[in-house]
Motif scaffolding. Sequence first.
Motif, mmCIF file in Angstrom:
data_model
loop_
_atom_site.group_PDB
_atom_site.id
_atom_site.type_symbol
_atom_site.label_atom_id
_atom_site.label_comp_id
_atom_site.label_asym_id
_atom_site.label_seq_id
_atom_site.Cartn_x
_atom_site.Cartn_y
_atom_site.Cartn_z
ATOM 1 N N MET A 33 -48.986 -11.534 -87.319
ATOM 2 C CA MET A 33 -49.184 -12.387 -88.483
ATOM 3 C C MET A 33 -50.489 -13.164 -88.312
ATOM 4 O O MET A 33 -50.791 -13.626 -87.226
ATOM 5 N N PHE A 34 -51.239 -13.310 -89.407
ATOM 6 C CA PHE A 34 -52.454 -14.115 -89.424
ATOM 7 C C PHE A 34 -52.407 -14.956 -90.692
ATOM 8 O O PHE A 34 -52.400 -14.411 -91.798
ATOM 9 N N ASN A 35 -52.352 -16.286 -90.545
ATOM 10 C CA ASN A 35 -52.227 -17.192 -91.695
ATOM 11 C C ASN A 35 -51.078 -16.773 -92.614
ATOM 12 O O ASN A 35 -51.252 -16.649 -93.822
ATOM 13 N N LYS A 36 -49.946 -16.495 -92.044
ATOM 14 C CA LYS A 36 -48.726 -16.107 -92.758
ATOM 15 C C LYS A 36 -48.848 -14.758 -93.470
ATOM 16 O O LYS A 36 -48.049 -14.437 -94.318
ATOM 17 N N GLN A 37 -49.863 -13.982 -93.127
ATOM 18 C CA GLN A 37 -50.066 -12.660 -93.714
ATOM 19 C C GLN A 37 -49.866 -11.630 -92.608
ATOM 20 O O GLN A 37 -50.498 -11.702 -91.560
ATOM 21 N N GLU A 38 -48.979 -10.656 -92.865
ATOM 22 C CA GLU A 38 -48.726 -9.626 -91.864
ATOM 23 C C GLU A 38 -49.826 -8.577 -91.897
ATOM 24 O O GLU A 38 -50.222 -8.095 -92.959
ATOM 25 N N MET A 39 -50.339 -8.242 -90.723
ATOM 26 C CA MET A 39 -51.367 -7.212 -90.632
ATOM 27 C C MET A 39 -50.725 -5.859 -90.899
ATOM 28 O O MET A 39 -49.658 -5.557 -90.386
ATOM 29 N N TYR A 51 -51.679 -5.710 -78.282
ATOM 30 C CA TYR A 51 -52.945 -5.103 -78.646
ATOM 31 C C TYR A 51 -52.964 -4.868 -80.156
ATOM 32 O O TYR A 51 -51.939 -4.545 -80.745
ATOM 33 N N VAL A 52 -54.155 -5.025 -80.748
ATOM 34 C CA VAL A 52 -54.299 -4.834 -82.180
ATOM 35 C C VAL A 52 -55.557 -4.005 -82.435
ATOM 36 O O VAL A 52 -56.528 -4.090 -81.670
ATOM 37 N N GLY A 53 -55.542 -3.192 -83.478
ATOM 38 C CA GLY A 53 -56.706 -2.393 -83.831
ATOM 39 C C GLY A 53 -57.855 -3.275 -84.279
ATOM 40 O O GLY A 53 -57.664 -4.237 -85.017
ATOM 41 N N VAL A 54 -59.056 -2.940 -83.848
ATOM 42 C CA VAL A 54 -60.225 -3.752 -84.166
ATOM 43 C C VAL A 54 -60.512 -3.760 -85.659
ATOM 44 O O VAL A 54 -60.849 -4.789 -86.235
ATOM 45 N N ARG A 55 -60.384 -2.628 -86.323
ATOM 46 C CA ARG A 55 -60.638 -2.563 -87.773
ATOM 47 C C ARG A 55 -59.672 -3.496 -88.508
ATOM 48 O O ARG A 55 -60.049 -4.229 -89.411
ATOM 49 N N SER A 56 -58.400 -3.497 -88.105
ATOM 50 C CA SER A 56 -57.418 -4.387 -88.732
ATOM 51 C C SER A 56 -57.772 -5.845 -88.485
ATOM 52 O O SER A 56 -57.675 -6.677 -89.382
ATOM 53 N N LEU A 57 -58.188 -6.151 -87.273
ATOM 54 C CA LEU A 57 -58.581 -7.519 -86.940
ATOM 55 C C LEU A 57 -59.792 -7.942 -87.769
ATOM 56 O O LEU A 57 -59.828 -9.045 -88.316
ATOM 57 N N GLY A 58 -60.771 -7.050 -87.897
ATOM 58 C CA GLY A 58 -61.951 -7.352 -88.709
ATOM 59 C C GLY A 58 -61.595 -7.623 -90.155
ATOM 60 O O GLY A 58 -62.134 -8.533 -90.778
ATOM 61 N N VAL A 60 -58.730 -8.795 -91.291
ATOM 62 C CA VAL A 60 -57.996 -10.055 -91.404
ATOM 63 C C VAL A 60 -58.920 -11.259 -91.268
ATOM 64 O O VAL A 60 -58.783 -12.233 -92.002
ATOM 65 N N VAL A 61 -59.881 -11.207 -90.360
ATOM 66 C CA VAL A 61 -60.781 -12.353 -90.200
ATOM 67 C C VAL A 61 -61.976 -12.269 -91.134
ATOM 68 O O VAL A 61 -62.857 -13.115 -91.101
#
Length: 192
Positions: A33-39, A51-58, A60-61
């Motif tokens: 979860m990032f700011n109450k939003q599920e990746m 571990y999280v995928g870099v594209r998904s992290l990019g 979200v941020v």
Amino acid sequence: MKFHRLILLTVALTLAGGSAIYADSIAQKVKIMFNKQEMADGGALIDGKAYVGVRSLGDVVQGMVAWDDDGKSVTIYKPNVHMFVMSGSKPFGSVPKGKSTSFQVFAQIDNLQTDISGFKVTVSDPYGDETWLDGRTSTDSDFPTDKDNFWFTSAEKSYEFKSSGKYTLRFWMQPADNSPMQVVSEKTILAK
């Protein structure tokens, strides 16, 4: 003879099932979860570490993800992009439902640490239908040359806020390596 085949088949299936269970216990799916939003892609738990995928992290941020194949490295560039919308000389963040409004998007961009080949501004209605508002490419004469600090004012557009709900303004950038456009900033307009 049939008995030996049955035993071999039983042993083979047992080993295969055991391997699948073992592999599942090594890498467990994790909800992130990032700011109450599920990746969307989630993550994996391996040896007690998430571990999280870099594209998904990019995504979200709201950063641009770049892959360097030679150096086998990933970089996430997160520029500061501040947007506001103006109707005439007045800023706004909410509109009456069903009303067409003419407005411009003003954006101030700084801390851009990589070259870009284009950018655009879009608006999405509450159902996800997206409309292009304005943008530039590196071939345009008014494309910014100072990437570290530039301003962008969109053309004035008329847009009908047909439904109640949140409309999302998005500022997209395209890295100079011609990878796809990526969202680097969002702003919400509420129609009620």
